[in-house]
Design a protein around this motif. Structure first.
Motif, PDB file in Angstrom:
ATOM      1  N   TYR A  21       0.806  -1.344  -0.047  1.00 49.23           N
ATOM      2  CA  TYR A  21       0.059   0.075  -0.025  1.00 49.23           C
ATOM      3  C   TYR A  21       0.891   1.191  -0.045  1.00 49.23           C
ATOM      4  N   PHE A  22       2.017   1.113   0.784  1.00 48.84           N
ATOM      5  CA  PHE A  22       2.916   2.198   0.794  1.00 48.84           C
ATOM      6  C   PHE A  22       3.482   2.711  -0.747  1.00 48.84           C
ATOM      7  N   TYR A  23       3.388   1.603  -1.321  1.00 45.18           N
ATOM      8  CA  TYR A  23       4.385   1.764  -2.554  1.00 45.18           C
ATOM      9  C   TYR A  23       3.363   2.108  -3.758  1.00 45.18           C
ATOM     10  N   CYS A  24       1.977   1.572  -3.699  1.00 43.37           N
ATOM     11  CA  CYS A  24       1.114   1.971  -4.772  1.00 43.37           C
ATOM     12  C   CYS A  24      -0.169   2.631  -4.255  1.00 43.37           C
ATOM     13  N   GLY A  25      -0.500   2.706  -3.215  1.00 41.70           N
ATOM     14  CA  GLY A  25      -1.556   3.418  -2.818  1.00 41.70           C
ATOM     15  C   GLY A  25      -2.974   2.476  -2.865  1.00 41.70           C
ATOM     16  N   GLU A  26      -2.562   1.206  -3.096  1.00 40.01           N
ATOM     17  CA  GLU A  26      -3.992   0.351  -3.319  1.00 40.01           C
ATOM     18  C   GLU A  26      -3.531  -0.975  -2.401  1.00 40.01           C
ATOM     19  N   ILE A  27      -4.812  -1.427  -2.056  1.00 39.80           N
ATOM     20  CA  ILE A  27      -4.530  -2.503  -1.091  1.00 39.80           C
ATOM     21  C   ILE A  27      -5.780  -3.421  -1.466  1.00 39.80           C
ATOM     22  N   THR A  28      -5.516  -4.720  -1.337  1.00 41.50           N
ATOM     23  CA  THR A  28      -6.632  -5.838  -1.751  1.00 41.50           C
ATOM     24  C   THR A  28      -6.956  -6.553  -0.359  1.00 41.50           C
ATOM     25  N   ILE A  29      -8.015  -6.621   0.239  1.00 43.48           N
ATOM     26  CA  ILE A  29      -8.453  -6.965   1.536  1.00 43.48           C
ATOM     27  C   ILE A  29      -9.490  -7.836   1.654  1.00 43.48           C
ATOM     28  N   LEU A  30      -9.225  -9.145   2.436  1.00 45.29           N
ATOM     29  CA  LEU A  30     -10.334 -10.058   2.681  1.00 45.29           C
ATOM     30  C   LEU A  30     -10.948  -9.757   3.993  1.00 45.29           C
ATOM     31  N   LEU A  31     -12.307 -10.165   4.064  1.00 47.28           N
ATOM     32  CA  LEU A  31     -13.048  -9.919   5.318  1.00 47.28           C
ATOM     33  C   LEU A  31     -12.254 -10.324   6.657  1.00 47.28           C
ATOM     34  N   SER A  32     -11.733 -11.653   6.658  1.00 45.73           N
ATOM     35  CA  SER A  32     -10.839 -11.993   7.875  1.00 45.73           C
ATOM     36  C   SER A  32      -9.720 -11.131   7.959  1.00 45.73           C
ATOM     37  N   GLN A  33      -9.207 -10.369   7.172  1.00 46.13           N
ATOM     38  CA  GLN A  33      -8.051  -9.409   7.379  1.00 46.13           C
ATOM     39  C   GLN A  33      -8.205  -8.210   8.036  1.00 46.13           C
ATOM     40  N   VAL A  34      -9.545  -7.713   7.774  1.00 47.38           N
ATOM     41  CA  VAL A  34      -9.789  -6.275   8.125  1.00 47.38           C
ATOM     42  C   VAL A  34      -9.339  -5.607   9.265  1.00 47.38           C
ATOM     43  N   VAL A  35      -9.437  -6.482  10.461  1.00 48.79           N
ATOM     44  CA  VAL A  35      -9.060  -6.079  11.990  1.00 48.79           C
ATOM     45  C   VAL A  35      -7.372  -6.142  12.044  1.00 48.79           C
ATOM     46  N   PRO A  36      -6.798  -7.116  11.715  1.00 52.07           N
ATOM     47  CA  PRO A  36      -5.242  -6.850  11.756  1.00 52.07           C
ATOM     48  C   PRO A  36      -4.533  -5.687  10.944  1.00 52.07           C
ATOM     49  N   THR A  49      -3.308   7.190   8.358  1.00 47.95           N
ATOM     50  CA  THR A  49      -4.800   7.633   8.488  1.00 47.95           C
ATOM     51  C   THR A  49      -5.784   7.150   7.243  1.00 47.95           C
ATOM     52  N   ALA A  50      -5.336   7.471   5.932  1.00 46.83           N
ATOM     53  CA  ALA A  50      -6.136   7.248   5.010  1.00 46.83           C
ATOM     54  C   ALA A  50      -6.769   5.648   4.831  1.00 46.83           C
ATOM     55  N   LEU A  51      -5.512   4.925   5.200  1.00 50.86           N
ATOM     56  CA  LEU A  51      -5.904   3.505   5.177  1.00 50.86           C
ATOM     57  C   LEU A  51      -6.920   2.966   6.226  1.00 50.86           C
ATOM     58  N   GLN A  52      -6.763   3.655   7.620  1.00 46.97           N
ATOM     59  CA  GLN A  52      -7.622   3.523   8.643  1.00 46.97           C
ATOM     60  C   GLN A  52      -8.839   3.562   8.279  1.00 46.97           C
ATOM     61  N   HIS A  53      -9.218   4.917   7.653  1.00 47.58           N
ATOM     62  CA  HIS A  53     -10.402   5.507   7.362  1.00 47.58           C
ATOM     63  C   HIS A  53     -11.091   4.513   6.180  1.00 47.58           C
ATOM     64  N   GLY A  54     -10.383   4.267   5.250  1.00 43.14           N
ATOM     65  CA  GLY A  54     -10.692   3.185   4.261  1.00 43.14           C
ATOM     66  C   GLY A  54     -11.305   2.007   4.700  1.00 43.14           C
ATOM     67  N   ILE A  55     -10.419   1.322   5.598  1.00 42.43           N
ATOM     68  CA  ILE A  55     -10.832   0.007   6.226  1.00 42.43           C
ATOM     69  C   ILE A  55     -12.083   0.022   7.065  1.00 42.43           C
ATOM     70  N   ILE A  56     -12.203   1.081   7.702  1.00 39.70           N
ATOM     71  CA  ILE A  56     -13.555   1.268   8.453  1.00 39.70           C
ATOM     72  C   ILE A  56     -14.535   1.422   7.646  1.00 39.70           C
ATOM     73  N   GLU A  57     -14.544   2.211   6.389  1.00 36.64           N
ATOM     74  CA  GLU A  57     -15.830   2.301   5.470  1.00 36.64           C
ATOM     75  C   GLU A  57     -15.852   0.903   5.022  1.00 36.64           C
ATOM     76  N   TYR A  58     -14.753   0.210   4.713  1.00 34.10           N
ATOM     77  CA  TYR A  58     -15.047  -1.104   3.948  1.00 34.10           C
ATOM     78  C   TYR A  58     -15.678  -2.027   4.959  1.00 34.10           C
ATOM     79  N   MET A  59     -15.433  -1.901   6.167  1.00 33.69           N
ATOM     80  CA  MET A  59     -16.368  -2.889   7.322  1.00 33.69           C
ATOM     81  C   MET A  59     -17.675  -2.400   7.279  1.00 33.69           C
ATOM     82  N   SER A  60     -18.060  -0.882   7.306  1.00 36.63           N
ATOM     83  CA  SER A  60     -19.340  -0.417   7.368  1.00 36.63           C
ATOM     84  C   SER A  60     -20.116  -0.832   6.164  1.00 36.63           C
TER      85      SER A  60
END
Length: 488
Positions: free
Chosen positions: A130-145, A156-167
Motif C-alpha cells: 500500500y505504501f508503494y502503490c496506494g492500493e490494497i486488496t483485503i479479505l473480510l478476515s484481514q480487516v482487523v489486523p 490515516t487514509a488506510l484506517q478510514h478506508g478499512i473502517i468504511e469497508y467494514m461499514s
C-alpha cells in the motif's frame, strides 16, 4: 470474498525535498516510456498527459528490487524467532507514516527491527505494498489486523478506508461470523459510528443472528445494549427469550448481567400460555425468578384486561409494553411486489388489536397502497404562484415511492389504541437476504421523507430488487394513545 480499496499517498514536503532527485528520475523514466504525441494546432490548446499508472508500476517494482533499497525492515512475530525481512525505501516509508518518519530521524539508520503479532506480521507485506502503490486488496478476515497495522503506524487514509469497508460489507461479513467481532473491535478503538452500524445490522437481522454461531460470541455489554432496543427484528418475543436462555447457559455471565438481561425481556408481548410454560420448564427462570417476578406479575395483570383499563391503574410508560418489530403474522405481513416501478399496487391483511390476551380475538383489517411514482408535496404545483389557470408540468421521474396504510374499520372502535407502522426492506447480497432499511410512520411513508429515496426501481440491477421484485414486510405496532413513550 475480497474487495479492493484505493488510497492516495500522504505527502511530506520535507521528505520530498530530501530525496527529490530519486523521485524525479522515476517520474522522467515513466514519462519517457509512456509519453503521448499530441498535435497542438492551437497554441491555446490545453491537454493533460497522465502517466501516473506507469509511475505507480515503477514504485511497486521497487518493493521487489532490493538493489536500490536503503532501509531494511526486520519484522519479528510475537516472541518467536520467526522474522520477515523487507528491503524498502526511506522516501516511501516517511511519506506514508509519521511513525516511520520519527524512527528514521537518524539518517544513519539502515535497519529497523519491528515486533508484530502473528496475525499482523503475516499481513505486513500488504501494508508495505500500500505504501508503494496506494492500493490494497483485503479479505473480510484481514480487516482487523490490517486496521491495527494502519493505526500503529498512523496511516490515516488506510484506517478510514478499512473502517468504511467494514461499514459497507456487514452483510457479507455476517455469514462468516465477523459482525460481532467487528463490533467488539470498534468498541475497543472507540469508533462509535461503526459500533452503531454493527448494532443496527444485528438488530435488524436479529432473527438470523439468533440462529447463527455469532450469537454465542456476543459480549455482556452488547447483549444488554441489543435487548434495550425496540427495533429488533424477530419472529416474536418468545424467540428472544429462548435465545437469551441459551446464551446464558453457554456464557455463564455473572448474576448482575443475567438478571439485567432477563429484565430486558418484554414479557407483556408473550402470551400467558407461553409464560406459564416458561415458569414451569425453564431452569434459568426458576433460578432467577426472584429478579423478574414483579415483571411477570405486572404482565399477567396486563393480560387480564384491556390496555386502556390497565393504564388507569398502572404506569405503562416503559419498554415492557412497547412492541418490537415482530415478523409473526399476528403483527404484519410480507409483501413481494413484482415489477414495482410499473403501477400502483394494493393489498390487505389482518393483525391482532393489542398484545393483551383479553384482545386476542379482536382483529384489525389493514388496506395498503403502494405507489412507485407519487409526487411529494414539495414538488406539487402551487397555483397561487403559477398564475391563474397555470399548470406546472412534471416528469414521472420526479415522483417517489410511497406506502399508505389505513384501517378498513372506523378508528373509534380501537378504544384508545393508535398504531405505528413499520416497513422493512429486504435486499440480497452474496446470495443471502437481509434487512437493509427500516421505516417507521403513522399513516404514510411520506412522513419519513426518505422512503426508498436512493432506490432506482426502474433498473433490474437495482440493489433493492430481488429477482426484479421489491421485498417488503409491513409490521403494525399497537401504541396506547398518550400513554406510552416510544423509545428508539
Amino acid at each position: 470474498m475480497g474487495a479492493v480499496e484505493t488510497m492516495f499517498f500522504r505527502k511530506s514536503p520535507s521528505a520530498m525535498r530530501c530525496l527529490l532527485p530519486f523521485a524525479t528520475l522515476l517520474l522522467l523514466s515513466a514519462i519517457a516510456e509512456g509519453a503521448q504525441k499530441i498535435d497542438l494546432n492551437n497554441e491555446n490548446t490545453i491537454a493533460t498527459i497522465n502517466h501516473s499508472s506507469i509511475l505507480i508500476d515503477h514504485l511497486q517494482g521497487l518493493l521487489h528490487n532490493s538493489n536500490s533499497s536503503d532501509i531494511t525492515l526486520k519484522v519479528y512475530t510475537g516472541n518467536s524467532d520467526e522474522v520477515k525481512v523487507f528491503h524498502t525505501h526511506h522516501l516511501l516509508l516517511v511519506l506514508q507514516s509519521d511513525v516511520f518518519e520519527d524512527l528514521l530521524l537518524n539518517q544513519s539508520v539502515t535497519t529497523l527491527v519491528l515486533h508484530e503479532t502473528a496475525e499482523c506480521a503475516v499481513l505486513f507485506e500488504k501494508l508495505l505494498r500500500y505504501f508503494y502503490c496506494g492500493e490494497i486488496t483485503i479479505l473480510l478476515s484481514q480487516v482487523v489486523p490490517l486496521h491495527k497495522l494502519a493505526a500503529k503506524y498512523h496511516v490515516t487514509a488506510l484506517q478510514h478506508g478499512i473502517i468504511e469497508y467494514m461499514s459497507q460489507h456487514l452483510a457479507s461479513a455476517f455469514p462468516q461470523g465477523h459482525v460481532v467481532s467487528w463490533y467488539h473491535y470498534s468498541a475497543r478503538i472507540g469508533n462509535e459510528d461503526l459500533q452503531e452500524r454493527c448494532k443496527r445490522f444485528l438488530a435488524w437481522n436479529m432473527s438470523s443472528v439468533i440462529h447463527s454461531q455469532e450469537w454465542q460470541t456476543i459480549s455482556d455489554d452488547l447483549m444488554v445494549a441489543l435487548l434495550q432496543r425496540s427495533d429488533l427484528v424477530v419472529e416474536n418475543e418468545l424467540e428472544i427469550y429462548y435465545a437469551v436462555e441459551e446464551w446464558i447457559k453457554k456464557n455463564q455471565p455473572d448474576v448482575t448481567v443475567t438478571e439485567t438481561v432477563l429484565k430486558s425481556i418484554r414479557y407483556a408481548m408473550i402470551s400467558p400460555q407461553h409464560l406459564f410454560h416458561i415458569q414451569k420448564q425453564s431452569p434459568i427462570m426458576k433460578e432467577h425468578y426472584s429478579s423478574v417476578h414483579n415483571l411477570l406479575f405486572l404482565t399477567f395483570q396486563f393480560h387480564s384486561t384491556t390496555p386502556l383499563v390497565f393504564a388507569k391503574y398502572f404506569d405503562v410508560n416503559c419498554s415492557l409494553f412497547i412492541p418490537r418489530n415482530y415478523l409473526s403474522s399476528s403483527w404484519g405481513s410480507q409483501w413481494v411486489i413484482n415489477n414495482p416501478a410499473r403501477d400502483d399496487r394494493s393489498t390487505s391483511f389482518q393483525t391482532q388489536l393489542t398484545p393483551s390476551n383479553s384482545d386476542s380475538s379482536k382483529r384489525v383489517t389493514w388496506n395498503v397502497l403502494f405507489s412507485p411514482r407519487w409526487l411529494p408535496v414539495s414538488f406539487r404545483p402551487s397555483y397561487s404562484s403559477l398564475g391563474h389557470g397555470a399548470v406546472q408540468a412534471y416528469s414521472p421521474e420526479d415522483g417517489r415511492p410511497r406506502i399508505i396504510i389505513n384501517p378498513a374499520t372506523n378508528s373509534v372502535s380501537f378504544a384508545g389504541v393508535s398504531f405505528q407502522k413499520t416497513v422493512l426492506v429486504r435486499v440480497k447480497q452474496d446470495g443471502r437476504s437481509y434487512v437493509k432499511h427500516v421505516y417507521n410512520f403513522h399513516q404514510s411513508t411520506e412522513e419519513t421523507g426518505d422512503f426508498l429515496l436512493q432506490a432506482d426501481l426502474q433498473k433490474r440491477s437495482s440493489e433493492y430488487l430481488i429477482d426484479n421484485s421489491l421485498h417488503l414486510h409491513i409490521i403494525i405496532k399497537p401504541i396506547y394513545q398518550s400513554l406510552i413513550k416510544a423509545i428508539k
